[in-house]
Design an enzyme around this catalytic site. Sequence first.
Site, short mmCIF file in Angstrom:
data_model
loop_
_atom_site.label_atom_id
_atom_site.label_comp_id
_atom_site.label_asym_id
_atom_site.label_seq_id
_atom_site.Cartn_x
_atom_site.Cartn_y
_atom_site.Cartn_z
N GLN A 99 -17.02 10.26 -21.70
CA GLN A 99 -17.81 9.37 -20.86
C GLN A 99 -16.92 8.35 -20.16
OE1 GLN A 99 -21.05 10.04 -20.53
NE2 GLN A 99 -20.92 8.61 -18.83
N HIS B 227 -14.82 9.04 -16.89
CA HIS B 227 -15.48 9.20 -15.59
C HIS B 227 -15.13 8.07 -14.63
CE1 HIS B 227 -18.09 12.62 -15.31
NE2 HIS B 227 -18.55 12.44 -16.52
N GLU C 179 -28.55 7.25 -20.55
CA GLU C 179 -28.53 8.47 -19.74
C GLU C 179 -28.32 9.69 -20.65
OE1 GLU C 179 -25.09 8.58 -17.30
OE2 GLU C 179 -25.80 10.24 -16.05
N HIS C 180 -27.30 9.63 -21.50
CA HIS C 180 -27.00 10.71 -22.45
C HIS C 180 -27.16 10.17 -23.87
CE1 HIS C 180 -24.22 11.42 -18.93
NE2 HIS C 180 -24.81 12.60 -18.97
N ASP D 208 -22.64 18.85 -19.16
CA ASP D 208 -22.16 18.57 -17.80
C ASP D 208 -21.93 19.85 -17.01
OD1 ASP D 208 -22.19 15.86 -18.09
OD2 ASP D 208 -20.09 15.70 -18.68
N HIS E 45 -67.10 5.25 5.97
CA HIS E 45 -66.92 6.08 4.78
C HIS E 45 -68.29 6.48 4.21
CE1 HIS E 45 -62.76 4.70 4.85
NE2 HIS E 45 -62.46 5.43 3.78
#
Lengths: 436, 436
Positions: free
Chosen positions: A259, A262, A327-328, A361, A420
């Site tokens: 991680q 990145h 996220e993960h 991934d 209406h």
Amino acid sequence: MPIHLSTAQPDFAERFAALLSMKREDAADVNDAVAAIIADVRSRGDDALVELTGRFDRLALTPETLAFSREEIAAQTAKVSAEDRAALAMAASRIRAYHARQMPDDLSWTDPEGATLGWRWTPVAAAGLYVPGGQASYPSSVLMNAIPARVAGVERLVVCVPTPGGVVNPLVLLAAELAGVDEIYRIGGAQAIAAMAYGTRTIRPVDKITGPGNAYVAAAKRQVFGRVGIDMIAGPSEVLIIAQGAQNPEWLALDLLAQAEHDADAQSILVTPDESLARAVVAEVERILPTLPRAEVAGASWRDYGTVIVTRDLDEAAALSDRLAPEHLELCVDDPEALAEKTRHAGAIFLGGWTPEAVGDYVSGPNHVLPTARSARFSSGLSVMDFLKRSTIARLSPQALGAIGPAAVRLAESEGLSAHGRSVSARLAVLNGGQP
Amino acid sequence: MPIHLSTAQPDFAERFAALLSMKREDAADVNDAVAAIIADVRSRGDDALVELTGRFDRLALTPETLAFSREEIAAQTAKVSAEDRAALAMAASRIRAYHARQMPDDLSWTDPEGATLGWRWTPVAAAGLYVPGGQASYPSSVLMNAIPARVAGVERLVVCVPTPGGVVNPLVLLAAELAGVDEIYRIGGAQAIAAMAYGTRTIRPVDKITGPGNAYVAAAKRQVFGRVGIDMIAGPSEVLIIAQGAQNPEWLALDLLAQAEHDADAQSILVTPDESLARAVVAEVERILPTLPRAEVAGASWRDYGTVIVTRDLDEAAALSDRLAPEHLELCVDDPEALAEKTRHAGAIFLGGWTPEAVGDYVSGPNHVLPTARSARFSSGLSVMDFLKRSTIARLSPQALGAIGPAAVRLAESEGLSAHGRSVSARLAVLNGGQP
């Protein structure tokens, strides 16, 4: 040194609140620059694209060479090794199989009043995928964005990928080919987003734009939102690992570092009730870090945002994970399914020590485009649904209108919307024996 | 006079293109004012809410009276007539039944390689619903926003509704009660959106905000997007009616006017191959218009944006409808199902002459919060899905990692992400007989 927390600390609540509200991104304000680029592409079309690409990518194009030709694509993809091609093909095939299961069903039923109700899903007609150039030009992201669109039934699939200085990533072109992309343009930045949203003489507009990008791309996506659909605005990525029991500290350390490598803004968090496991993993991280080619990036991420939290037990770990909504989420514990049941907010969940996030991934099948920065509280990863839209459908029999129409008239009147009400009551009058 | 087009006109293509790109909204730039309000609520919390409500709504509150009390709600809802209550209850029940069918299924399967894959849907924990005050304070919108949230399983449901000068709409409170809303605050504007997104001492933050509002509310939703989820930013509403055969011109005229009476920016479009039907409908519109209480609004909409298009046949009508991608599509033809098959981009489809759009606004069951301004090309109406999010799930057996891991290593290396590759290869080494 990473951040060390323990739920036994007397000031843990404040420390954890600080972690929750930690900002990991410089929000460079590029809105004005982006607005000018979009206006330029809208007014001058291809000429603006050619000029901006010359300026930003040092690349001389003409309207005729904005798109890669079939021959260029074939020549580039021929450079890819058989091993890389096989790996990419396996990834494509597994991603396709996973996303094919996401196709939702149409539904139609008739209720006791005689109203036939339901909905119908249809694909977006044309989608555009932005692919960054340079270092972050990931063929895996091409597959993850393009394959769900194709599975959804999108007819026209466009890729824009900048090629600064003319440098092309053959794997990106091969991924586009494997995913069934129709058109590939060598343009990038806000000008590429503008071209896909508004169209030029050469590039027909699309209906939906997805894919990652830098601050300019993100700002451009926000600005064209409404004109076209967009996916999420991705922020820096994060992983949270809950670990306990006989776990291999080296594996966990590598997962944290995967991680961290990145992006210096990425965040890696280990949560464990086992203080000695925490110490062992941190030691492994420190040992492995200097051996990584991307040691500088990973080191900055680990030093600034890396976090270890020692909890009383797994229940407490699960509760903290939900507040962070990662996220993960890796669950490296003896019974990961049971622990997964105790969590609720996470983009993607990886169960057990044999499921490192990195397989997700690339090749496991689920999408790697996931909600970051706590947005898993309210949003989901990219899927086939992002390239579909639903039309609701209703057909009332005269009897059904007779049964439910009077309530509609009543509510319309209470809201002061008399046309209406009359649109319904004029029909009820005929139904109840008035003249047709 | 409405816009008259015919596909037989030699310059029809240009005229239709002008219709497609017609702007119906003044985009007042309130971004700076809204940013200041949000910053104020973030820094001063309840005090800011009290002060801003005093200024904008001429209403003196304290932190203790921001929320309606149980007693106030009971006293207000007791004022509602039995007929209105019954109509609202029928609407709630039908909307609930429709949306209950939208709940998606979780899925899990194990593939031949030994990877167990799937996903799980979970509800957003807390949702906030904005309800405009004054004229556009519609109880039907409360039902349409709150019921899908409840069906999805949202535990905490908050409503903010301004009460300028202290004027409360009892039907709005009753609709909130019928829908199972937990907390109702008498605040509005950008300050209400800020309070729901960031929280104050009195109002805990929510994860998702939906509901219509004025330019300030829309700008505030855009600005808090990312911190929380939002629904679409609604634009002016539109209806497109395709008609042919023995249709009642009065009914069609009333359906066009029901759209027009919403807002001077609303748009009503009739598309028909039958020129005499077109003339009859326009005559009916002109006859009915002056009799409407909202004649001024409806007249402005019809005069500025009302459109009649005469086509060669129904196929051509369907093709034009798809290019406009209307929010509401009425198919008043002999075989509406067959015609529906020929269209693709519409928020909601109403089949046959007995299904006026107005029943869809209230009681038929499908949601009336729909994509406007051509965004049905890429988005859908509000649904249960807007209050759910999906976590993908993967569990690999050691054998599965052995089968697909090498491809992940290969792709990680090709992307220059070595810790990604090593997080997989360290496991493969153990699997292939290395030490654990």
